[in-house]
Design a protein around this motif. Sequence first.
Motif, PDB file in Angstrom:
ATOM      1  N   LYS A 298       3.307   1.689  -0.977  1.00 35.44           N
ATOM      2  CA  LYS A 298       4.438   2.399  -1.554  1.00 35.44           C
ATOM      3  C   LYS A 298       4.510   2.142  -3.045  1.00 35.44           C
ATOM      4  CE  LYS A 298       7.083   1.559   2.652  1.00 35.44           C
ATOM      5  NZ  LYS A 298       8.268   0.890   3.209  1.00 35.44           N
TER       6      LYS A 298
ATOM      7  N   GLU B 143       3.694  -1.937  -6.176  1.00 35.90           N
ATOM      8  CA  GLU B 143       4.447  -2.446  -5.027  1.00 35.90           C
ATOM      9  C   GLU B 143       4.499  -3.972  -5.056  1.00 35.90           C
ATOM     10  OE1 GLU B 143       4.541  -2.312  -0.135  1.00 35.90           O
ATOM     11  OE2 GLU B 143       2.712  -1.762  -1.194  1.00 35.90           O
TER      12      GLU B 143
ATOM     13  N   ALA C 129       6.538   1.323  -6.194  1.00 37.76           N
ATOM     14  CA  ALA C 129       7.837   0.700  -6.435  1.00 37.76           C
ATOM     15  C   ALA C 129       8.729   1.629  -7.226  1.00 37.76           C
ATOM     16  CB  ALA C 129       7.650  -0.606  -7.202  1.00 37.76           C
TER      17      ALA C 129
END
Length: 372
Positions: free
Chosen positions: A369, A215, A371
Motif C-alpha cells: 500500500k 509503506e 502510505a
Amino acid sequence: MAAVKPADPVAEAPAAQEKASVTIKTPFRAPAAIAAKVPPPVELTAEEKTKYDWLLERARAFKEITVRADAKDPKVPSGPITDDERMWLTRECLIRYLRATRFDEKETEKRLLQTLAWRREFGTEGLTADYISPENETGKQSLVGFDETGRPLHYLEPGKQNTEASHRQVEHLVFMVERVIELMPPGQEKLALLINFKQSKTRKYTAPGMGMAREVLNILQMHYPERLGRALIINVPWVVWGFFKLITPFLDARTVDKLRFNEDMTQYISPDQLSSDFQPQGALKFEYDHAEYWPALNKLCDEVRAERKARWVAGGKLVGESEIYLFGGAEAGIGAAAPAAEVKPEDLKVGELKIEEAKGEEPKAEEAKTAA
C-alpha cells in the motif's frame, strides 16, 4: 507493591567475543560494560510534565480500540483494550509519542489510538517465528551486538534478498523491529540500523519498490516514533543513491540527520561488537546460520517478553509503567507504594494470537500500500 528483583538484564555476551578465532552464531543480551553506558533519560520540563500527566490520565481511560472501517482484513477486530495493549502504554512510550508531536498532547492521544488500532490491523502480536522464517533464511536481517550507548544493532543486507516483493517482506521488517526492541537494555529506547548495499551475484538492484518503501517509512515514522538512534549505510551504488533522493522528502528532518553514509562504523560501535563480515573494521566474528540463529533469537525474545510481562503484572498492571523497571533495571515500578498485586497464571500469557501461513502454499505477492 512487593519489590521484584530484576533478572540479570545484561547477561554477558558469549565468550566468543573474547577470542577472535571463535565464531558467534547466536544473538546475546547487552554486555554489562555497554549497558552501563546507556545515557540517563532526559528530564521533562514542568510544562512537559503537565502535558504528560494529562496524557497519562487519558491513556488510563482507554477502554475500546477501534480499527479503521476501511482496514483491509484486520487481524484483530475492534474491541476492549487488552492487557498487552495496556502494557505497551508505558511511561516512555507516551513520552516518545509526545516528542514526536512536539508535545501536542491532544495530537499524541490521537496518534496513540491510531497505533493501537494499526497494531491490531497489521497483526503485530500474531506474527510468528515460523511464519516469518522463510524471509530470513539467508540472514538478510540480523540482530547481534550493541553500539557504544547500548543501542542494539539491526543489520540489513539487501544483497541477501531471497524472496520476491510481498506483504510478508513488510511483516518481516516489523517482526524484526519488535524483536530488536526486546533486546534493548534498561534505559535504552533506540536502535542502531546498519545497512550494507553490497551487491550479490544474484541481486544487483537491492532497493525496494517505491510503494513498499513509502509503506515501510509510514509504519516506522507513525508507529515506531523516536526509535531510530542512528543509521549507518555503506556500499551505496548509484541507483540506490537515486532511491534515497526519491524517499528523502518523505523522511522527517530529524530522521535525515541520523543518516551516515560510507563511514567507519567503529566511530560509533566498539570493534568487538561490530561484525567483521559486515565491515572489515569490526572484530566480532559473526556467521549467520539460520538453523541455529533463528530459534536462538526467538527463544531469547520469548524469555524477555515473559520476564517483562511478569514484572508488569507484579507491578500492578499499570498503564504508564516504567520501561526501566519492566526491562529489569529497577526493583520496583511506579506503583511501588501500592499494595502488592495478586499474580494469576493467566495474567502471564504472552503471544496468544497467531497468524499461520497456509500449509503447502506460498504466500501470494501483494502490492504494498502507498502510505497516505
